[in-house]
Motif scaffolding. Structure first.
Motif, mmCIF file in Angstrom:
data_model
loop_
_atom_site.group_PDB
_atom_site.id
_atom_site.type_symbol
_atom_site.label_atom_id
_atom_site.label_comp_id
_atom_site.label_asym_id
_atom_site.label_seq_id
_atom_site.Cartn_x
_atom_site.Cartn_y
_atom_site.Cartn_z
ATOM 1 N N VAL A 1 0.813 -1.320 0.059
ATOM 2 C CA VAL A 1 -0.006 -0.040 -0.078
ATOM 3 C C VAL A 1 0.908 1.166 -0.025
ATOM 4 C CG1 VAL A 1 -2.107 -1.105 0.897
ATOM 5 C CG2 VAL A 1 -0.412 -0.261 2.420
ATOM 6 N N GLN A 2 2.097 1.035 0.323
ATOM 7 C CA GLN A 2 2.976 2.294 0.184
ATOM 8 C C GLN A 2 3.609 2.607 -1.278
ATOM 9 O OE1 GLN A 2 3.506 -0.093 2.432
ATOM 10 N NE2 GLN A 2 2.552 0.860 4.454
ATOM 11 N N PRO B 1 -5.123 -1.460 8.816
ATOM 12 C CA PRO B 1 -4.085 -0.899 9.567
ATOM 13 C C PRO B 1 -2.596 -1.671 9.008
ATOM 14 C CG PRO B 1 -5.801 -1.504 10.869
ATOM 15 C CD PRO B 1 -6.094 -1.972 9.466
ATOM 16 N N THR B 2 -1.716 -0.986 9.306
ATOM 17 C CA THR B 2 -0.250 -1.719 8.780
ATOM 18 C C THR B 2 -0.218 -2.800 9.855
ATOM 19 O OG1 THR B 2 0.942 -0.242 10.278
ATOM 20 C CG2 THR B 2 0.668 0.431 7.904
ATOM 21 N N GLY B 3 0.565 -3.971 9.409
ATOM 22 C CA GLY B 3 0.909 -4.984 10.259
ATOM 23 C C GLY B 3 1.442 -5.930 9.360
ATOM 24 N N PHE B 4 1.584 -7.148 9.890
ATOM 25 C CA PHE B 4 2.430 -8.173 8.960
ATOM 26 C C PHE B 4 1.665 -8.833 7.975
ATOM 27 C CE2 PHE B 4 4.790 -8.008 12.921
ATOM 28 C CZ PHE B 4 6.057 -7.812 12.451
ATOM 29 N N ALA B 5 0.975 -9.755 7.900
ATOM 30 C CA ALA B 5 -0.049 -10.414 7.119
ATOM 31 C C ALA B 5 1.016 -10.407 5.676
ATOM 32 C CB ALA B 5 -1.201 -9.757 6.899
ATOM 33 N N PHE B 6 2.025 -10.547 5.817
ATOM 34 C CA PHE B 6 2.759 -10.788 4.484
ATOM 35 C C PHE B 6 2.399 -12.164 3.624
ATOM 36 C CE2 PHE B 6 6.725 -8.782 7.016
ATOM 37 C CZ PHE B 6 6.194 -7.636 6.734
ATOM 38 N N SER B 7 2.372 -11.785 2.420
ATOM 39 C CA SER B 7 1.702 -12.773 1.557
ATOM 40 C C SER B 7 2.776 -13.311 0.498
ATOM 41 C CB SER B 7 0.475 -12.342 1.049
ATOM 42 O OG SER B 7 0.658 -11.404 0.279
ATOM 43 N N TRP B 8 3.781 -12.823 0.199
ATOM 44 C CA TRP B 8 4.718 -13.102 -0.976
ATOM 45 C C TRP B 8 5.987 -13.047 -0.431
ATOM 46 C CZ3 TRP B 8 8.338 -10.717 -3.560
ATOM 47 C CH2 TRP B 8 8.797 -11.499 -4.898
ATOM 48 N N PRO B 9 6.913 -14.098 -0.947
ATOM 49 C CA PRO B 9 6.455 -15.240 -1.634
ATOM 50 C C PRO B 9 6.122 -16.279 -0.472
ATOM 51 C CG PRO B 9 9.137 -15.181 -1.356
ATOM 52 C CD PRO B 9 8.451 -13.666 -0.941
ATOM 53 N N ALA B 10 5.335 -17.268 -0.956
ATOM 54 C CA ALA B 10 4.684 -18.045 0.033
ATOM 55 C C ALA B 10 5.858 -18.874 0.866
ATOM 56 C CB ALA B 10 3.752 -19.092 -0.490
ATOM 57 N N THR C 1 -10.823 -3.769 8.848
ATOM 58 C CA THR C 1 -10.301 -3.847 10.060
ATOM 59 C C THR C 1 -9.010 -4.516 10.200
ATOM 60 O OG1 THR C 1 -11.719 -5.364 10.692
ATOM 61 C CG2 THR C 1 -12.371 -2.978 10.960
ATOM 62 N N GLU C 2 -9.053 -5.444 9.502
ATOM 63 C CA GLU C 2 -7.836 -6.621 9.447
ATOM 64 C C GLU C 2 -7.469 -7.356 8.388
ATOM 65 O OE1 GLU C 2 -6.745 -10.778 12.344
ATOM 66 O OE2 GLU C 2 -8.840 -9.598 12.649
ATOM 67 N N LEU D 1 0.797 -16.654 -0.292
ATOM 68 C CA LEU D 1 -0.347 -16.910 0.748
ATOM 69 C C LEU D 1 -1.679 -16.413 0.543
ATOM 70 C CD1 LEU D 1 2.086 -16.750 3.977
ATOM 71 C CD2 LEU D 1 1.671 -18.688 2.632
ATOM 72 N N PRO D 2 -2.681 -17.139 0.951
ATOM 73 C CA PRO D 2 -3.793 -16.510 0.663
ATOM 74 C C PRO D 2 -4.068 -15.498 1.885
ATOM 75 C CG PRO D 2 -4.059 -18.704 1.426
ATOM 76 C CD PRO D 2 -2.775 -18.714 1.198
ATOM 77 N N VAL D 3 -4.789 -14.349 1.701
ATOM 78 C CA VAL D 3 -5.182 -13.467 2.793
ATOM 79 C C VAL D 3 -6.718 -13.514 3.165
ATOM 80 C CG1 VAL D 3 -3.055 -12.123 2.470
ATOM 81 C CG2 VAL D 3 -5.376 -11.582 1.275
ATOM 82 N N LEU D 4 -6.762 -13.322 4.491
ATOM 83 C CA LEU D 4 -8.391 -12.983 4.887
ATOM 84 C C LEU D 4 -8.612 -11.569 5.373
ATOM 85 C CD1 LEU D 4 -10.949 -14.393 5.935
ATOM 86 C CD2 LEU D 4 -9.695 -14.669 8.148
ATOM 87 N N GLY D 5 -9.315 -11.066 4.928
ATOM 88 C CA GLY D 5 -9.723 -9.615 5.080
ATOM 89 C C GLY D 5 -11.112 -9.551 6.207
#
Length: 78
Positions: A13-14, A29-38, A56-57, A69-73
């Motif tokens: 997002v940056q 909100p910023t945070g981890f949830a890193f998704s690449w590379p798996a 919210t997350e 990696l799949p992400v859940l929002g």
């Protein structure tokens, strides 16, 4: 009006290249949830962005065989 943009945007997002989207949509909100590379995630390039719906997350889930990696929002409708 509500709008969600969800998917592999190939940028954080940056990232200036996503400026036309991120200037009009709210990012979670910023945070981890890193998704690449798996195999060893170092960046979140899979995004959940919203307008009229608060993201919210965002969290990364277990590997599925993709290179991401799949992400859940979690979204709060206003």
């Amino acid at each position: 009006r509500r709008l969600l943009v969800v998917g592999d945007l190939n940028g954080t997002v940056q990232d200036r290249g996503l400026g036309p989207l991120t200037s009009r949509l709210d990012a979670p909100p910023t945070g981890f949830a890193f998704s690449w590379p798996a195999g060893l995630p170092v960046a979140r390039i899979d995004q959940v962005l919203g307008r009229g719906a608060e993201v919210t997350e965002v969290s990364a889930r277990e590997a599925t065989g993709s290179d991401h990696l799949p992400v859940l929002g979690r979204v709060l409708l206003r």
